[in-house]
Design a protein around this motif. Structure first.
Motif, PDB file in Angstrom:
ATOM      1  N   THR A 157      14.033  35.748 100.232  1.00 47.69           N
ATOM      2  CA  THR A 157      13.371  37.027  99.978  1.00 47.69           C
ATOM      3  C   THR A 157      14.360  38.100  99.539  1.00 47.69           C
ATOM      4  O   THR A 157      14.052  38.913  98.659  1.00 47.69           O
ATOM      5  N   ILE A 158      15.550  38.096 100.138  1.00 52.80           N
ATOM      6  CA  ILE A 158      16.566  39.066  99.721  1.00 52.80           C
ATOM      7  C   ILE A 158      16.976  38.803  98.279  1.00 52.80           C
ATOM      8  O   ILE A 158      17.341  39.723  97.537  1.00 52.80           O
ATOM      9  N   ALA A 159      16.890  37.540  97.862  1.00 55.06           N
ATOM     10  CA  ALA A 159      17.172  37.216  96.461  1.00 55.06           C
ATOM     11  C   ALA A 159      16.242  37.991  95.532  1.00 55.06           C
ATOM     12  O   ALA A 159      16.637  38.384  94.431  1.00 55.06           O
ATOM     13  N   ASN A 160      15.019  38.207  95.986  1.00 55.47           N
ATOM     14  CA  ASN A 160      14.072  38.934  95.157  1.00 55.47           C
ATOM     15  C   ASN A 160      14.329  40.432  95.160  1.00 55.47           C
ATOM     16  O   ASN A 160      13.823  41.147  94.291  1.00 55.47           O
ATOM     17  N   VAL A 161      15.104  40.912  96.123  1.00 52.56           N
ATOM     18  CA  VAL A 161      15.478  42.326  96.148  1.00 52.56           C
ATOM     19  C   VAL A 161      16.743  42.558  95.329  1.00 52.56           C
ATOM     20  O   VAL A 161      16.871  43.571  94.634  1.00 52.56           O
ATOM     21  N   ALA A 171       0.043  32.102  89.953  1.00 54.88           N
ATOM     22  CA  ALA A 171      -0.728  32.358  88.734  1.00 54.88           C
ATOM     23  C   ALA A 171      -0.475  33.768  88.228  1.00 54.88           C
ATOM     24  O   ALA A 171      -0.470  34.029  87.017  1.00 54.88           O
ATOM     25  N   VAL A 172      -0.232  34.692  89.149  1.00 53.83           N
ATOM     26  CA  VAL A 172       0.043  36.082  88.795  1.00 53.83           C
ATOM     27  C   VAL A 172       1.533  36.329  88.615  1.00 53.83           C
ATOM     28  O   VAL A 172       1.979  36.869  87.595  1.00 53.83           O
ATOM     29  N   TYR A 173       2.334  35.912  89.594  1.00 52.14           N
ATOM     30  CA  TYR A 173       3.753  36.263  89.582  1.00 52.14           C
ATOM     31  C   TYR A 173       4.517  35.605  88.437  1.00 52.14           C
ATOM     32  O   TYR A 173       5.516  36.142  87.957  1.00 52.14           O
ATOM     33  N   GLY A 175       8.824  43.466  99.558  1.00 52.69           N
ATOM     34  CA  GLY A 175       7.613  42.996 100.220  1.00 52.69           C
ATOM     35  C   GLY A 175       7.805  41.640 100.865  1.00 52.69           C
ATOM     36  O   GLY A 175       7.361  41.405 101.996  1.00 52.69           O
ATOM     37  N   MET A 176       8.487  40.726 100.174  1.00 47.23           N
ATOM     38  CA  MET A 176       8.749  39.402 100.740  1.00 47.23           C
ATOM     39  C   MET A 176       9.619  39.489 101.992  1.00 47.23           C
ATOM     40  O   MET A 176       9.398  38.758 102.967  1.00 47.23           O
ATOM     41  N   LEU A 227       1.839  48.529  91.231  1.00 44.39           N
ATOM     42  CA  LEU A 227       3.075  48.375  91.999  1.00 44.39           C
ATOM     43  C   LEU A 227       2.781  48.165  93.480  1.00 44.39           C
ATOM     44  O   LEU A 227       3.424  47.342  94.141  1.00 44.39           O
ATOM     45  N   THR A 228       1.813  48.893  94.002  1.00 44.34           N
ATOM     46  CA  THR A 228       1.430  48.718  95.406  1.00 44.34           C
ATOM     47  C   THR A 228       0.920  47.311  95.652  1.00 44.34           C
ATOM     48  O   THR A 228       1.289  46.659  96.644  1.00 44.34           O
ATOM     49  N   ALA A 229       0.082  46.816  94.743  1.00 45.12           N
ATOM     50  CA  ALA A 229      -0.478  45.477  94.915  1.00 45.12           C
ATOM     51  C   ALA A 229       0.606  44.410  94.837  1.00 45.12           C
ATOM     52  O   ALA A 229       0.573  43.428  95.588  1.00 45.12           O
ATOM     53  N   ILE A 230       1.586  44.587  93.964  1.00 44.61           N
ATOM     54  CA  ILE A 230       2.664  43.600  93.836  1.00 44.61           C
ATOM     55  C   ILE A 230       3.520  43.565  95.093  1.00 44.61           C
ATOM     56  O   ILE A 230       3.926  42.494  95.556  1.00 44.61           O
ATOM     57  N   VAL A 231       3.801  44.739  95.661  1.00 45.73           N
ATOM     58  CA  VAL A 231       4.563  44.772  96.925  1.00 45.73           C
ATOM     59  C   VAL A 231       3.777  44.069  98.030  1.00 45.73           C
ATOM     60  O   VAL A 231       4.330  43.255  98.784  1.00 45.73           O
ATOM     61  N   LEU A 232       2.492  44.365  98.137  1.00 44.57           N
ATOM     62  CA  LEU A 232       1.661  43.731  99.169  1.00 44.57           C
ATOM     63  C   LEU A 232       1.558  42.233  98.943  1.00 44.57           C
ATOM     64  O   LEU A 232       1.503  41.445  99.909  1.00 44.57           O
ATOM     65  N   LEU A 233       1.555  41.793  97.689  1.00 41.31           N
ATOM     66  CA  LEU A 233       1.518  40.360  97.403  1.00 41.31           C
ATOM     67  C   LEU A 233       2.780  39.682  97.922  1.00 41.31           C
ATOM     68  O   LEU A 233       2.733  38.554  98.432  1.00 41.31           O
ATOM     69  N   GLY A 234       3.924  40.363  97.810  1.00 38.78           N
ATOM     70  CA  GLY A 234       5.157  39.832  98.387  1.00 38.78           C
ATOM     71  C   GLY A 234       5.063  39.682  99.889  1.00 38.78           C
ATOM     72  O   GLY A 234       5.504  38.672 100.461  1.00 38.78           O
ATOM     73  N   VAL A 235       4.459  40.661 100.562  1.00 41.31           N
ATOM     74  CA  VAL A 235       4.323  40.616 102.023  1.00 41.31           C
ATOM     75  C   VAL A 235       3.425  39.455 102.447  1.00 41.31           C
ATOM     76  O   VAL A 235       3.818  38.602 103.258  1.00 41.31           O
TER      77      VAL A 235
END
Length: 446
Positions: free
Chosen positions: A168-172, A248-250, A278-279, A323-331
């Motif tokens: 997950t930190i890799a994604n940050v 499918a989205v990411y 988010g992840m 942007l909010t939805a993408i962060v929540l998708l990570g969570v």
């Protein structure tokens, strides 16, 4: 969770190399942090190469003169490498010391990424990404068992979370950095960067990870015998289908942000970093939730991910909403993925390394399927929001399948670590072995 899970099955897969002062629930505290850091660094390296490709698709497509949906097959190739390599490498290497195996897997990972950097065509790049994906699942599977031995069985959910935290930190950090390098230098330079991360991980594994020898009675046949469980394969299917919704989205997040939301290409690394934040939050939450109730966390992850995918489809044209939805998708996706890995380990009590590796096979079947289905609807002219609706349907279907599979009681590993008492004080030197053996059967309900 309704009903009870009968905790039977003997875990006979590993012996832990440790000093005589090893604590009863794991290896000494002075060694926990560096060992877990090495494992997390491996997760960071793998996470960077897995997710960086999504942000580099436009550059790859332009350089290799193919369309973005065709370039998306590179993502599918990596995922298929994970699917094939996870069970194959984990089972065939059942007798190899876990530390040695982790080092060998990271060598293969590094080689695959260097080959990716020098691929002359999309076909060769797909082949190189397949090679890079082969050690992915096996590394996480073996690393999850190593981490459990290091921190103690009572904290196995957090052990898995620590490894996943590297991803997950890799994604940050790693993925946005790779995207910036790809946009301003070359996508090939981004894969060279990942190769350097692999070399760094090799050094950390060599220096800090203790030996974890396979049990003398462990064989390829005994590992593969664990695959006979029908609930395991139903859960595998649920994981593959349900997690495909997120991919499918990411997989097409870069063109989604630029072509639909209307943000510039320069904001793509920032969006990827936000997804990584988010992840990371999802990992911190998911590890603790999984230690309380694995099944409850899986249900929560499925349901919340489906809801967030609908949110992506509804708000994707609005910058703040997208942007909010993408962060929540990570969570939500990370809570789901972490709990699913723990569940598949529970379904293979005699071979937890294989179970953890299979979870990454399942997740990457979802990766391949999600990228493929998302590319299909985009190629048909339905736009970059259409994959979100398809993804929500896939995640909902995965939830239904998992709910049907979880009605049956299953066995899961019950870890304990025993330590032989030395007859005389031992000089400082190589770590001695301790054994990871099964505790007696017990019954519990969540």
């Amino acid at each position: 969770m309704t009903g009870s899970e009968k905790h039977t099955g003997a875990l006979r897969t590993t012996d832990v190399a440790a000093s005589p002062a090893v604590a009863s629930d794991g290896l000494p505290g002075v060694r926990v942090r560096p060992a877990m850091l090495a494992l997390a660094l491996g997760g960071f390296s793998i996470g960077t190469t897995e997710f960086a490709t999504m942000g580099l698709l436009p550059q790859i497509a332009t350089d290799l003169q193919v369309s973005i949906p065709v370039a998306g097959h590179v993502i599918t190739a990596y995922a298929l490498g994970v699917v094939v390599g996870a069970p194959l490498l984990t089972a065939t290497a059942a007798r190899i010391d876990r530390r040695v195996l982790l080092i060998g897997l990271m060598v293969a990972f590094t080689l695959g990424n260097v080959l990716s950097a020098f691929a002359p065509s999309v076909g060769w790049l797909m082949a190189a990404r397949f090679v890079a994906g082969l050690p992915h699942g096996a590394f996480f599977g073996v690393g999850a068992v190593m981490g459990t031995a290091v921190v103690g069985p009572s904290r196995r959910g957090r052990a898995v979370a620590t490894m996943m935290a590297g991803l997950t930190i890799a994604n940050v950090v790693g993925v946005p950095l790779s995207t910036v390098v790809g946009q301003n230098v070359s996508w090939r330079a981004a894969f060279v960067l990942v190769g350097l991360l692999g070399l760094t991980t090799l050094a950390a594994l060599w220096r800090w990870v203790p030996g974890l020898a396979a049990h003398p009675e462990t064989t390829v046949r005994s590992e593969l015998r664990s695959l006979r469980s029908p609930p395991l394969w139903i859960a595998f299917a649920a994981t593959s289908i349900g997690f495909g919704g997120m991919f499918a989205v990411y997989s097409y997040v870069a063109p989604l942000i630029t072509d639909v939301t209307g943000l510039s290409a320069a904001t793509v690394p920032i969006v990827l970093a936000l997804f990584g934040v988010g992840m990371t939050v999802g990992t911190l939450i998911g590890g603790r939730l999984a230690d309380r109730s694995v099944l409850g966390t899986v249900y929560l992850g499925f349901a919340s991910t489906a809801v967030v995918l609908v949110l992506v489809a509804v708000t994707g044209r609005q910058p703040v909403g997208a942007l909010t939805a993408i962060v929540l998708l990570g969570v939500t996706s990370q809570i789901l993925g972490l709990a699913l890995q723990t569940r598949l380990m529970d379904l293979t009590p005699a071979a937890p390394s294989l179970g953890a590796a299979l979870s990454h096979s399942a997740l990457n079947v979802g990766n391949a399927a999600g990228a493929f289905v998302g590319g299909l609807v985009i190629a048909r002219g339905l736009g970059y929001l259409a994959p979100a609706w398809v993804g929500a349907g896939l995640t909902g279907l995965g939830l239904v399948i998992f709910a049907l599979a979880s009605r049956r009681p299953v066995s899961r590993p019950s870890f304990s670590i025993s330590h032989p008492a030395p007859a005389t004080p031992q000089p400082e030197g190589p770590l001695e072995r301790a054994a990871v053996s099964a505790a007696g059967s017990r019954t519990a309900s969540e």
